[in-house]
Design a protein around this motif. Structure first.
Motif, PDB file in Angstrom:
ATOM      1  N   LEU A 142      42.093  20.052  31.179  1.00 46.04           N
ATOM      2  CA  LEU A 142      42.938  21.220  31.500  1.00 46.04           C
ATOM      3  C   LEU A 142      43.528  21.089  32.907  1.00 46.04           C
ATOM      4  CD1 LEU A 142      40.719  24.008  29.912  1.00 46.04           C
ATOM      5  CD2 LEU A 142      43.010  23.323  29.134  1.00 46.04           C
ATOM      6  N   LYS A 143      42.757  20.532  33.816  1.00 44.94           N
ATOM      7  CA  LYS A 143      43.242  20.349  35.193  1.00 44.94           C
ATOM      8  C   LYS A 143      44.407  19.359  35.229  1.00 44.94           C
ATOM      9  CE  LYS A 143      41.385  19.711  39.841  1.00 44.94           C
ATOM     10  NZ  LYS A 143      40.195  19.330  40.620  1.00 44.94           N
ATOM     11  N   SER A 144      44.339  18.340  34.370  1.00 46.27           N
ATOM     12  CA  SER A 144      45.446  17.374  34.342  1.00 46.27           C
ATOM     13  C   SER A 144      46.713  18.015  33.771  1.00 46.27           C
ATOM     14  CB  SER A 144      45.055  16.127  33.536  1.00 46.27           C
ATOM     15  OG  SER A 144      45.040  16.417  32.160  1.00 46.27           O
ATOM     16  N   ARG A 145      46.539  19.016  32.902  1.00 44.27           N
ATOM     17  CA  ARG A 145      47.702  19.710  32.326  1.00 44.27           C
ATOM     18  C   ARG A 145      48.228  20.799  33.262  1.00 44.27           C
ATOM     19  NH1 ARG A 145      46.569  20.481  25.848  1.00 44.27           N
ATOM     20  NH2 ARG A 145      45.555  18.467  25.490  1.00 44.27           N
ATOM     21  N   PHE A 146      47.304  21.461  33.932  1.00 48.14           N
ATOM     22  CA  PHE A 146      47.669  22.587  34.822  1.00 48.14           C
ATOM     23  C   PHE A 146      47.099  22.343  36.217  1.00 48.14           C
ATOM     24  CE2 PHE A 146      46.995  24.424  30.519  1.00 48.14           C
ATOM     25  CZ  PHE A 146      48.306  24.778  30.239  1.00 48.14           C
ATOM     26  N   PRO A 147      47.771  21.503  37.006  1.00 46.47           N
ATOM     27  CA  PRO A 147      47.224  21.146  38.322  1.00 46.47           C
ATOM     28  C   PRO A 147      47.022  22.357  39.241  1.00 46.47           C
ATOM     29  CG  PRO A 147      49.076  19.730  37.740  1.00 46.47           C
ATOM     30  CD  PRO A 147      49.044  20.814  36.726  1.00 46.47           C
ATOM     31  N   ASN A 148      47.767  23.440  38.978  1.00 46.21           N
ATOM     32  CA  ASN A 148      47.642  24.628  39.847  1.00 46.21           C
ATOM     33  C   ASN A 148      46.598  25.627  39.348  1.00 46.21           C
ATOM     34  OD1 ASN A 148      49.684  23.647  41.475  1.00 46.21           O
ATOM     35  ND2 ASN A 148      51.296  24.641  40.288  1.00 46.21           N
ATOM     36  N   ALA A 149      45.976  25.318  38.226  1.00 44.10           N
ATOM     37  CA  ALA A 149      44.979  26.258  37.678  1.00 44.10           C
ATOM     38  C   ALA A 149      43.760  26.334  38.588  1.00 44.10           C
ATOM     39  CB  ALA A 149      44.566  25.818  36.286  1.00 44.10           C
ATOM     40  N   GLU A 150      43.086  27.480  38.517  1.00 44.30           N
ATOM     41  CA  GLU A 150      41.865  27.686  39.301  1.00 44.30           C
ATOM     42  C   GLU A 150      40.685  27.685  38.321  1.00 44.30           C
ATOM     43  OE1 GLU A 150      40.194  30.995  42.396  1.00 44.30           O
ATOM     44  OE2 GLU A 150      42.325  31.075  41.903  1.00 44.30           O
ATOM     45  N   PHE A 151      39.640  26.951  38.664  1.00 45.79           N
ATOM     46  CA  PHE A 151      38.488  26.811  37.764  1.00 45.79           C
ATOM     47  C   PHE A 151      37.230  27.388  38.410  1.00 45.79           C
ATOM     48  CE2 PHE A 151      41.463  23.617  36.430  1.00 45.79           C
ATOM     49  CZ  PHE A 151      41.331  23.566  35.048  1.00 45.79           C
ATOM     50  N   LEU A 152      36.392  27.982  37.576  1.00 46.86           N
ATOM     51  CA  LEU A 152      35.079  28.435  38.034  1.00 46.86           C
ATOM     52  C   LEU A 152      34.070  28.194  36.911  1.00 46.86           C
ATOM     53  CD1 LEU A 152      33.301  29.888  40.167  1.00 46.86           C
ATOM     54  CD2 LEU A 152      33.878  32.046  39.027  1.00 46.86           C
ATOM     55  N   PHE A 153      32.959  27.559  37.261  1.00 45.66           N
ATOM     56  CA  PHE A 153      31.862  27.366  36.316  1.00 45.66           C
ATOM     57  C   PHE A 153      30.783  28.402  36.576  1.00 45.66           C
ATOM     58  CE2 PHE A 153      33.942  23.428  35.625  1.00 45.66           C
ATOM     59  CZ  PHE A 153      33.381  22.789  34.520  1.00 45.66           C
ATOM     60  N   SER A 164      21.577  39.041  34.627  1.00 47.59           N
ATOM     61  CA  SER A 164      22.671  38.097  34.339  1.00 47.59           C
ATOM     62  C   SER A 164      23.924  38.808  33.847  1.00 47.59           C
ATOM     63  CB  SER A 164      22.221  37.078  33.297  1.00 47.59           C
ATOM     64  OG  SER A 164      21.214  36.275  33.832  1.00 47.59           O
ATOM     65  N   LEU A 165      23.740  39.806  33.002  1.00 50.65           N
ATOM     66  CA  LEU A 165      24.894  40.573  32.517  1.00 50.65           C
ATOM     67  C   LEU A 165      25.581  41.290  33.676  1.00 50.65           C
ATOM     68  CD1 LEU A 165      23.361  41.950  29.201  1.00 50.65           C
ATOM     69  CD2 LEU A 165      25.376  40.472  29.347  1.00 50.65           C
ATOM     70  N   TRP A 166      24.785  41.852  34.563  1.00 51.34           N
ATOM     71  CA  TRP A 166      25.319  42.547  35.745  1.00 51.34           C
ATOM     72  C   TRP A 166      26.117  41.574  36.629  1.00 51.34           C
ATOM     73  CZ3 TRP A 166      25.811  47.431  37.476  1.00 51.34           C
ATOM     74  CH2 TRP A 166      26.063  47.630  38.845  1.00 51.34           C
ATOM     75  N   ASN A 167      25.498  40.409  36.904  1.00 51.29           N
ATOM     76  CA  ASN A 167      26.176  39.422  37.759  1.00 51.29           C
ATOM     77  C   ASN A 167      27.391  38.804  37.074  1.00 51.29           C
ATOM     78  OD1 ASN A 167      24.602  39.607  40.085  1.00 51.29           O
ATOM     79  ND2 ASN A 167      22.985  38.371  39.169  1.00 51.29           N
ATOM     80  N   ALA A 168      27.284  38.594  35.764  1.00 53.91           N
ATOM     81  CA  ALA A 168      28.424  38.052  35.015  1.00 53.91           C
ATOM     82  C   ALA A 168      29.593  39.032  35.067  1.00 53.91           C
ATOM     83  CB  ALA A 168      28.021  37.773  33.568  1.00 53.91           C
ATOM     84  N   ARG A 169      29.278  40.326  34.959  1.00 55.07           N
ATOM     85  CA  ARG A 169      30.337  41.352  35.042  1.00 55.07           C
ATOM     86  C   ARG A 169      31.035  41.287  36.406  1.00 55.07           C
ATOM     87  NH1 ARG A 169      28.030  44.882  32.424  1.00 55.07           N
ATOM     88  NH2 ARG A 169      29.420  44.929  30.636  1.00 55.07           N
ATOM     89  N   ASN A 170      30.237  41.143  37.476  1.00 60.62           N
ATOM     90  CA  ASN A 170      30.831  41.038  38.822  1.00 60.62           C
ATOM     91  C   ASN A 170      31.709  39.796  38.952  1.00 60.62           C
ATOM     92  OD1 ASN A 170      29.619  43.372  39.666  1.00 60.62           O
ATOM     93  ND2 ASN A 170      27.842  42.354  40.600  1.00 60.62           N
ATOM     94  N   ILE A 171      31.223  38.673  38.382  1.00 61.27           N
ATOM     95  CA  ILE A 171      31.986  37.415  38.461  1.00 61.27           C
ATOM     96  C   ILE A 171      33.316  37.557  37.718  1.00 61.27           C
ATOM     97  CG2 ILE A 171      32.022  34.999  37.673  1.00 61.27           C
ATOM     98  CD1 ILE A 171      28.924  34.997  38.195  1.00 61.27           C
ATOM     99  N   VAL A 172      33.272  38.105  36.508  1.00 62.43           N
ATOM    100  CA  VAL A 172      34.501  38.261  35.702  1.00 62.43           C
ATOM    101  C   VAL A 172      35.456  39.244  36.370  1.00 62.43           C
ATOM    102  CG1 VAL A 172      35.401  39.101  33.480  1.00 62.43           C
ATOM    103  CG2 VAL A 172      33.412  37.576  33.521  1.00 62.43           C
TER     104      VAL A 172
END
Length: 369
Positions: A31-42, A87-95
């Motif tokens: 995806l990064k090769s297709r969209f060099p300006n995209a922002e990624f988060l794991f 985890s649900l609480w932290n995932a909500r904050n991340i999203v």
């Protein structure tokens, strides 16, 4: 197909083992090769190997306090409800903070809370199921996902049929052309010419039973004039490193250069995790699978049998190792015809465009927003 200048935000979650981490990284790289300006988060589980491997691949990662449920009653199980709520609480904050345009889950503990929250916020979700028998996380997430990319036939037993796309499993792009790397690989591992090379893969953390077997058979391999690259895993390296560089044995905690390891090997002994199976199909080397019996629904045996039934690999169950290993190994190592037959047959099962196809499906989700 792609509009390269789009600044999409893409969130990925998967981990616990290399089998969940490397597919996620492969998808992100495409995806990064297709969209060099995209922002990624794991997003991963705090104390698992993704917290190390994802930054090594050049991506930021946030950790959740989450783990799986143990089979027996343990303190960890009693903690599970608290970990899930946290985890649900932290995932909500991340999203809420990251505001992703799409969420991709490749299985493992952390992908559950993350995709659950993303779906509830109307973020389109894609899950990638590597195994012939899905884990609990992906079964639960299937109802919320827009697309489900799979590697095996017959998964409509578990997932809505209209969401399933058979793509295969994403593998590292470096494995697509190992034939040209054989000489370089032999130099890299300092291997002797005129000796056959056995590659032993026990999974990223290692396998106690496979390691015990290899230790017991070291004299046998020496008698067969075979040199060994032995990936014993993080949990066992301290125990087996004493054999490193003795009697043509190389003991490695982890293999960062998997392309060289496969290129150097004449045959392979491997667990049957989904990613390993997919990689072995692509590299086309003769393999003996020793499936782990300690996994949900015995899915490693199912993964291996999907290959064995096509006359494309051999299998030895753990309980049969003491009786069957040497005769099975000799049947393979002494027959060039058998090696050629298995190598050719397993290569026919490779789905080499998996990463591209999955990225195509992600792209469709991005454009449908």
């Amino acid at each position: 197909m792609s509009n390269n200048n789009k600044t999409y935000k893409i969130i990925l979650s998967g981990g616990g083992t290399g089998g969940h981490i490397y597919p996620a990284i492969a998808i992100a790289n495409e995806l990064k090769s297709r969209f060099p300006n995209a922002e990624f988060l794991f997003v991963g589980a705090k104390d698992r190997m993704e917290m190390e491997k994802v930054p090594q691949a050049g991506y930021p990662i946030k950790g959740l306090w989450i783990s799986g449920i143990q089979r027996q009653l343990t303190l960890k199980n009693l903690m599970f409800p608290f970990k899930l709520i946290s985890s649900l609480w932290n995932a909500r904050n991340i999203v809420n903070t990251f505001k992703p345009d799409v969420a991709i889950g490749t299985g493992g503990f952390a992908s559950g809370p993350l995709l659950q929250v993303a779906a509830s916020k109307k973020v389109p979700c894609l899950i990638q199921e590597q195994n012939s028998y899905p884990g609990v996380t992906n079964k639960v997430l299937a109802k919320k996902a827009k697309k489900i990319c799979v590697a095996y036939d017959g998964l409509e037993r578990f997932f809505p049929k209209d969401k399933i796309i058979k793509t295969g499993n994403p593998v590292r792009s470096s494995l697509l052309d190992i034939e040209s790397k054989t000489a370089e690989a032999k130099d890299f591992f300092n291997l002797k010419n005129g000796k056959k090379t056995l590659l032993v893969l026990g999974g990223s953390l290692g396998s106690r039973r496979v390691n015990e077997l290899i230790e017991k058979e070291l004299e046998f391999f020496q008698m067969q004039n075979i040199q060994v690259i032995w990936q014993c895993g993080k949990l066992y390296y301290h125990q087996y490193k004493i054999y490193n560089n003795t009697k043509d044995i190389q003991v490695c905690e982890f293999l960062n250069n998997m392309d060289f390891a496969y290129a150097a090997a004449d045959f392979v002994i491997s667990r049957a995790g989904a990613s390993s199976v997919s990689e072995l199909c692509i590299v086309g080397k003769p393999v003996i699978f020793i499936p782990s019996p300690n996994v949900a629904e015995d899915h490693q045996t199912k993964n291996a049998m999907a290959i064995v039934n096509k006359n494309a690999a051999l299998i030895i169950k753990e309980e049969d190792l003491d009786v069957d290993f040497e005769s099975t190994f000799l049947k393979l190592s002494t027959s060039l015809e058998k090696q050629k037959e298995l190598g050719e047959n397993i290569k026919k099962l490779a789905l080499v465009n998996a990463t591209n196809q999955i990225a195509d499906e992600v792209e469709k989700l991005l454009k449908s927003k």
